[in-house]
Design a protein around this motif. Structure first.
Motif, PDB file in Angstrom:
ATOM      1  N   PRO A  53      50.928  38.199  36.178  1.00 52.08           N
ATOM      2  CA  PRO A  53      49.769  38.738  35.439  1.00 52.08           C
ATOM      3  C   PRO A  53      48.506  38.689  36.287  1.00 52.08           C
ATOM      4  CG  PRO A  53      51.007  37.173  34.094  1.00 52.08           C
ATOM      5  CD  PRO A  53      51.535  37.048  35.492  1.00 52.08           C
ATOM      6  N   LYS A  54      47.650  39.678  36.111  1.00 51.52           N
ATOM      7  CA  LYS A  54      46.433  39.782  36.918  1.00 51.52           C
ATOM      8  C   LYS A  54      45.161  39.490  36.111  1.00 51.52           C
ATOM      9  CE  LYS A  54      49.094  41.227  40.281  1.00 51.52           C
ATOM     10  NZ  LYS A  54      50.374  41.363  39.623  1.00 51.52           N
ATOM     11  N   LEU A  55      45.314  39.035  34.873  1.00 51.30           N
ATOM     12  CA  LEU A  55      44.164  38.804  34.007  1.00 51.30           C
ATOM     13  C   LEU A  55      43.195  37.783  34.586  1.00 51.30           C
ATOM     14  CD1 LEU A  55      42.795  39.363  31.274  1.00 51.30           C
ATOM     15  CD2 LEU A  55      44.146  37.475  30.318  1.00 51.30           C
ATOM     16  N   GLY A  56      43.715  36.666  35.072  1.00 48.42           N
ATOM     17  CA  GLY A  56      42.851  35.623  35.618  1.00 48.42           C
ATOM     18  C   GLY A  56      42.069  36.099  36.820  1.00 48.42           C
TER      19      GLY A  56
ATOM     20  N   THR B 105      40.654  27.864  43.897  1.00 48.63           N
ATOM     21  CA  THR B 105      40.303  28.542  42.650  1.00 48.63           C
ATOM     22  C   THR B 105      40.971  29.907  42.557  1.00 48.63           C
ATOM     23  OG1 THR B 105      38.282  29.410  43.659  1.00 48.63           O
ATOM     24  CG2 THR B 105      38.093  27.370  42.419  1.00 48.63           C
ATOM     25  N   PHE B 106      41.080  30.590  43.691  1.00 46.79           N
ATOM     26  CA  PHE B 106      41.719  31.903  43.688  1.00 46.79           C
ATOM     27  C   PHE B 106      43.188  31.776  43.292  1.00 46.79           C
ATOM     28  CE2 PHE B 106      43.853  35.566  45.448  1.00 46.79           C
ATOM     29  CZ  PHE B 106      42.995  36.607  45.116  1.00 46.79           C
ATOM     30  N   ASN B 107      43.887  30.828  43.915  1.00 49.14           N
ATOM     31  CA  ASN B 107      45.302  30.634  43.591  1.00 49.14           C
ATOM     32  C   ASN B 107      45.486  30.214  42.143  1.00 49.14           C
ATOM     33  OD1 ASN B 107      46.133  31.298  46.156  1.00 49.14           O
ATOM     34  ND2 ASN B 107      46.135  29.189  46.893  1.00 49.14           N
ATOM     35  N   SER B 108      44.562  29.414  41.645  1.00 47.40           N
ATOM     36  CA  SER B 108      44.643  28.979  40.257  1.00 47.40           C
ATOM     37  C   SER B 108      44.520  30.161  39.305  1.00 47.40           C
ATOM     38  CB  SER B 108      43.541  27.959  39.972  1.00 47.40           C
ATOM     39  OG  SER B 108      43.580  27.537  38.633  1.00 47.40           O
ATOM     40  N   SER B 109      43.601  31.088  39.603  1.00 43.92           N
ATOM     41  CA  SER B 109      43.429  32.254  38.740  1.00 43.92           C
ATOM     42  C   SER B 109      44.646  33.159  38.783  1.00 43.92           C
ATOM     43  CB  SER B 109      42.182  33.040  39.145  1.00 43.92           C
ATOM     44  OG  SER B 109      42.335  33.647  40.408  1.00 43.92           O
ATOM     45  N   PHE B 110      45.396  33.099  39.881  1.00 43.24           N
ATOM     46  CA  PHE B 110      46.603  33.909  40.022  1.00 43.24           C
ATOM     47  C   PHE B 110      47.803  33.257  39.347  1.00 43.24           C
ATOM     48  CE2 PHE B 110      50.302  35.437  42.487  1.00 43.24           C
ATOM     49  CZ  PHE B 110      50.159  36.801  42.251  1.00 43.24           C
TER      50      PHE B 110
ATOM     51  N   TYR C 120      42.362  45.225  38.844  1.00 44.08           N
ATOM     52  CA  TYR C 120      43.654  45.106  39.504  1.00 44.08           C
ATOM     53  C   TYR C 120      44.683  44.820  38.416  1.00 44.08           C
ATOM     54  CZ  TYR C 120      47.146  42.827  42.582  1.00 44.08           C
ATOM     55  OH  TYR C 120      48.280  42.463  43.245  1.00 44.08           O
ATOM     56  N   SER C 121      45.806  45.550  38.402  1.00 41.17           N
ATOM     57  CA  SER C 121      46.796  45.367  37.343  1.00 41.17           C
ATOM     58  C   SER C 121      48.191  45.704  37.842  1.00 41.17           C
ATOM     59  CB  SER C 121      46.460  46.259  36.142  1.00 41.17           C
ATOM     60  OG  SER C 121      47.520  46.263  35.208  1.00 41.17           O
ATOM     61  N   LYS C 122      49.164  44.973  37.350  1.00 40.80           N
ATOM     62  CA  LYS C 122      50.554  45.265  37.699  1.00 40.80           C
ATOM     63  C   LYS C 122      51.016  46.582  37.087  1.00 40.80           C
ATOM     64  CE  LYS C 122      52.352  42.537  33.803  1.00 40.80           C
ATOM     65  NZ  LYS C 122      53.207  41.403  33.424  1.00 40.80           N
ATOM     66  N   ASN C 123      50.227  47.153  36.177  1.00 39.81           N
ATOM     67  CA  ASN C 123      50.627  48.370  35.471  1.00 39.81           C
ATOM     68  C   ASN C 123      49.959  49.640  35.985  1.00 39.81           C
ATOM     69  OD1 ASN C 123      52.321  46.962  33.611  1.00 39.81           O
ATOM     70  ND2 ASN C 123      50.487  46.294  32.513  1.00 39.81           N
ATOM     71  N   ILE C 124      49.271  49.575  37.117  1.00 40.52           N
ATOM     72  CA  ILE C 124      48.627  50.762  37.675  1.00 40.52           C
ATOM     73  C   ILE C 124      49.673  51.599  38.420  1.00 40.52           C
ATOM     74  CG2 ILE C 124      46.946  51.627  39.348  1.00 40.52           C
ATOM     75  CD1 ILE C 124      45.228  49.205  38.769  1.00 40.52           C
ATOM     76  N   PRO C 125      49.931  52.826  37.976  1.00 38.86           N
ATOM     77  CA  PRO C 125      50.919  53.679  38.669  1.00 38.86           C
ATOM     78  C   PRO C 125      50.485  53.973  40.097  1.00 38.86           C
ATOM     79  CG  PRO C 125      50.343  54.580  36.505  1.00 38.86           C
ATOM     80  CD  PRO C 125      49.357  53.486  36.791  1.00 38.86           C
ATOM     81  N   GLY C 126      51.422  53.892  41.026  1.00 39.11           N
ATOM     82  CA  GLY C 126      51.120  54.224  42.410  1.00 39.11           C
ATOM     83  C   GLY C 126      50.499  53.114  43.220  1.00 39.11           C
TER      84      GLY C 126
END
Length: 350
Positions: A228-231, A132-137, A207-213
């Motif tokens: 994408p980190k939405l899932g 389920t984790f991999n699916s959400s990713f 958690y987001s790919k757009n968080i600076p740093g």
């Protein structure tokens, strides 16, 4: 694409030392890391020691690098629950039948209590399997709602209070209860009750790919930043998707256990109360809202987490009032190696 790690940084708080104790602990790993780094922090006797190896991003200091902390996020949920208990909005003995938000599911007993959830003694099946984790990713725009969560609990692991068994489902449900009581999303509750009081500037409830740093996410040599980190956020909200720095994680865990800034001393004692259903002795590492470090030589409480390619650990020694933080961002770095670093940190700072 983020720049790869090219250099070794060594930063520490005590002037006059050419090498700190922490550098000696994590330094040997510098030749085995290519695309990731490690930050280690110890607060001992009013001094903060912090070291890192690695790092790849344009941040003011490599020690300010952010990481996703996985299940260490559960400490924040435990904190919120204890705050609500102090305010008489909740009780450790409250059953799930009291709450409207909990969907009817024959595999979730209505008699399960808040204490069962906090101590992983509920018997609720863990919804967050590798599949389920991999699916959400990999499929972030599929259905990862709370409805989908309850559908995944299709069996019982054991009867409530029979034993302890780690289950992410417990903390997803605790998050649901917090949102019902406060009538707002978890993000706003954490902001009001933890982030603002502690003046945390870099702690995120997602958690987001757009968080600076944010330290890059690597697995099997592949950079996962652009996925994408939405899932993942929908499916691990309150369970394992918080982002922070070593410094701010240390501020939080010390406030939680030692300062009465978030909870009172009586609530802090609850965190270190071991739950052993039916007098069992083998399940002696589950506190009420924490985990005890699985090394009987040390009286450490906190949490550790692994998610995507990140690993984290945050523990306090309730006897010496020292705190230990370890953050890194590689799936290939084993849990055993992380535990060895923590043990060496404890030995060298005793």
């Amino acid at each position: 694409m983020k720049n790869k790690i090219l250099i070794l940084f060594v930063l520490f708080t005590c002037a006059g030392f050419s090498q700190s104790k922490l550098h000696k602990i994590i330094g040997p790993y510098k030749d085995s890391i290519k695309d990731f780094g490690i930050v280690a922090l110890v607060e001992s006797k009013d001094k903060v020691y912090i070291e890192n190896i690695g790092f790849e991003k344009n941040v003011p200091s490599p020690n300010d690098q952010l990481f996703c902390i996985g299940s260490t996020s559960k400490l924040y949920i435990s904190c919120l629950i204890l705050q609500l208990i102090e305010e008489k909005k909740l009780s450790l003995d409250d059953p799930l039948s009291k709450f409207n938000i909990i969907r009817k599911n024959e595999n979730i007993s209505a008699n399960i209590t808040i204490k069962n959830l906090l101590s992983h003694s509920s018997g609720i099946q863990d919804y967050l399997t590798a599949t389920t984790f991999n699916s959400s990713f990999l499929q972030p725009y599929e259905d990862f709602s709370r409805t989908a969560f309850y559908k995944l609990i299709n069996s019982k692991s054991f009867a409530p209070n029979e034993k302890n068994e780690y289950s992410n489902s417990n903390y997803f449900i605790l998050k649901e209860i917090i949102e019902e009581i406060e009538d707002k999303a978890l993000h706003y509750v954490v902001e009001e009750r933890i982030i603002k009081p502690l003046k945390l500037e870099h702690t995120k409830t997602y958690y987001s790919k757009n968080i600076p740093g944010l330290a890059s996410s690597y697995a099997s040599g592949m950079n996962l930043d652009d996925f994408p980190k939405l899932g993942i956020n929908n499916f691990s909200d309150g369970v394992g998707n918080f982002v922070t720095t070593a410094k701010e994680l240390n501020i939080f865990i010390r406030a939680l256990f030692f300062s009465n800034r978030l909870i009172n001393s009586q609530s802090a004692k609850i965190l270190t109360t071991i739950v052993q259903p039916q007098g069992t002795t083998k399940n002696k590492y589950f506190g009420i809202g924490t985990l005890k470090f699985k090394n009987d030589q040390y009286n450490l409480f906190g949490y550790a987490g692994r998610t995507i390619s990140y690993s984290s650990a945050a523990y306090v020694d309730t006897d010496s009032k020292q705190s230990y933080i370890l953050l890194l961002n590689s799936a290939e770095f084993s849990k055993d190696a992380a535990d060895k670093i923590i043990v060496q940190m404890i030995k060298d700072f005793k």
